[in-house]
Design an enzyme around this catalytic site. Sequence first.
Site, PDB file in Angstrom:
ATOM      1  N   HIS A 227     -31.786 -14.321  59.028  1.00 51.98           N
ATOM      2  CA  HIS A 227     -30.858 -15.269  59.997  1.00 51.98           C
ATOM      3  C   HIS A 227     -29.644 -15.306  59.366  1.00 51.98           C
ATOM      4  O   HIS A 227     -28.889 -15.919  59.666  1.00 51.98           O
ATOM      5  CB  HIS A 227     -31.393 -16.771  60.187  1.00 51.98           C
ATOM      6  CG  HIS A 227     -31.380 -17.354  59.059  1.00 51.98           C
ATOM      7  ND1 HIS A 227     -32.194 -17.381  58.089  1.00 51.98           N
ATOM      8  CD2 HIS A 227     -30.531 -18.549  58.770  1.00 51.98           C
ATOM      9  CE1 HIS A 227     -31.899 -18.246  57.030  1.00 51.98           C
ATOM     10  NE2 HIS A 227     -30.921 -19.028  57.682  1.00 51.98           N
TER      11      HIS A 227
HETATM   12  N1  UDP Z   1     -38.817 -22.729  59.164  1.00 46.35           N
HETATM   13  C1  UDP Z   1     -39.720 -23.183  60.184  1.00 46.35           C
HETATM   14  N2  UDP Z   1     -39.937 -22.379  61.226  1.00 46.35           N
HETATM   15  C2  UDP Z   1     -39.226 -21.328  61.326  1.00 46.35           C
HETATM   16  C3  UDP Z   1     -38.512 -20.744  60.367  1.00 46.35           C
HETATM   17  C4  UDP Z   1     -38.312 -21.524  59.312  1.00 46.35           C
HETATM   18  O1  UDP Z   1     -40.129 -24.177  59.997  1.00 46.35           O
HETATM   19  O2  UDP Z   1     -39.704 -20.578  62.488  1.00 46.35           O
HETATM   20  C5  UDP Z   1     -38.667 -23.365  57.950  1.00 46.35           C
HETATM   21  C6  UDP Z   1     -39.130 -22.810  56.537  1.00 46.35           C
HETATM   22  O3  UDP Z   1     -40.268 -22.908  56.336  1.00 46.35           O
HETATM   23  C7  UDP Z   1     -38.121 -23.553  55.601  1.00 46.35           C
HETATM   24  C8  UDP Z   1     -36.972 -23.524  56.433  1.00 46.35           C
HETATM   25  O4  UDP Z   1     -37.180 -23.457  57.643  1.00 46.35           O
HETATM   26  O5  UDP Z   1     -38.754 -24.685  55.205  1.00 46.35           O
HETATM   27  C9  UDP Z   1     -35.841 -22.582  55.875  1.00 46.35           C
HETATM   28  O6  UDP Z   1     -34.967 -22.734  56.810  1.00 46.35           O
HETATM   29  P1  UDP Z   1     -33.732 -21.553  56.986  1.00 46.35           P
HETATM   30  O7  UDP Z   1     -34.469 -20.384  56.648  1.00 46.35           O
HETATM   31  O8  UDP Z   1     -33.132 -21.638  58.391  1.00 46.35           O
HETATM   32  O9  UDP Z   1     -32.751 -22.195  56.342  1.00 46.35           O
HETATM   33  P2  UDP Z   1     -32.254 -21.526  54.600  1.00 46.35           P
HETATM   34  O10 UDP Z   1     -33.532 -21.958  53.813  1.00 46.35           O
HETATM   35  O11 UDP Z   1     -31.879 -20.188  54.473  1.00 46.35           O
HETATM   36  O12 UDP Z   1     -31.179 -22.591  54.237  1.00 46.35           O
END
Ligand code: UDP
Length: 381
Positions: A227
Amino acid sequence: QQIWEYTSQIRDVYQQKLSVNQNNIMKVLTIIGARPQFIKAAVVSRAFTQSQHVEEIIVHTGQHFDANMSDVFFEEMCIPKPHYNLNINGLGHGAMTGQMLEKIEKVLLEEKPDWVLVYGDTNSTLAGALAAKKLHIKVAHVEAGLRSFNMTMPEEINRILTDRISDVLFCPTDKAIENLKLEGYDNIDCHIVKNGDVMQDAALFYLNRARMPQEIIPSKFVLCTVHRAENTDDEVRLKNIFYALETISEQCPVVLPLHPRTKGKLLAINYNFAKSKICFIDPVGYLEMVWLLKNCELVMTDSGGLQKEAYFFEKYCVTMRDETEWVELVEKGFNVLAGSEPTRIISSVNVMISKNKEGFENRLYGNGDAGEKILDTLLSV
Ligand code: UDP
């Protein structure tokens, strides 16, 4: 500059302060807006609700608003319903951050909190910290000190600026503290606290509450998320990554909960979903994500949070980025940076999927008490 390794020292100061003023209620205004922030806030809000000394006001900026990107986390993780929803979304960085600043300032003037608590590196993080600081309200930043050293990432800009105006910087790792020291934080008036990682708390707390997704999931699978703007907004990188994922799917099914931004970008390049071998599912709630993490063979991602969660659930990770904030995972061989070139991604998957599992028992991100440490620190600073 004193760095507070969380020790009995903080708890002692906190206990002393409480005995001096038993009736004092600390008002914390939490600002969240994006999926990873809901997960982090769930941990800290639970610690707050167990304390008689905290009143928490939750402000949801509205950055993520779909039911499966927002509501599901509040329901499943028992996060208190937000007191304010600012409904700001679907805008460019400037308009989004500007509108947040304006609306958050109004809430702060109304609520007059003792603390504003912000998480991570989104526009909601920066807007919350900036609005508070200009009103002389103390700011605490959870996940401070992380750096990718890639200034083209909006997240890097948000986290650097937020750190600089925070009064308490909650750092999950030694590396985060080292980054701050290299930026001269020894001479900046703030508290730097190594408290561990709230996502480790979440992983331990929800481990036994995992729920199987409704979709049919193959018995052996690679779990993948994509993403990050640097991949989705660059057509060449996006096509390369999905070419690699299609190739890997021929060997082992790839289950991919599809982020709305990525879906939009794939539709825009006429990606052939009907012919794809990738097992696309809608974004899942955290409990389903825990199930997927527990049951997968390997994690492939460009997410910050997933890199650590792979480690929490004892899975190796292939990260489709050129750099990471979680360098200790790469240094210790739990994670490999594969960029976006198909051959490199595929060879990294082949290496990591057949690697013997070892070393996962070393808790690099704390023991699951990061949320309590945040509570104690805010009460004592
Ligand atoms: N996550 C979730 N469902 C999904 C995809 C991600 O619950 O379909 C959770 C994942 O386990 C983690 C968090 O969302 O705890 C990560 O979010 P994201 O990847 O959107 O953001 P980043 O961590 O890159 O800021």
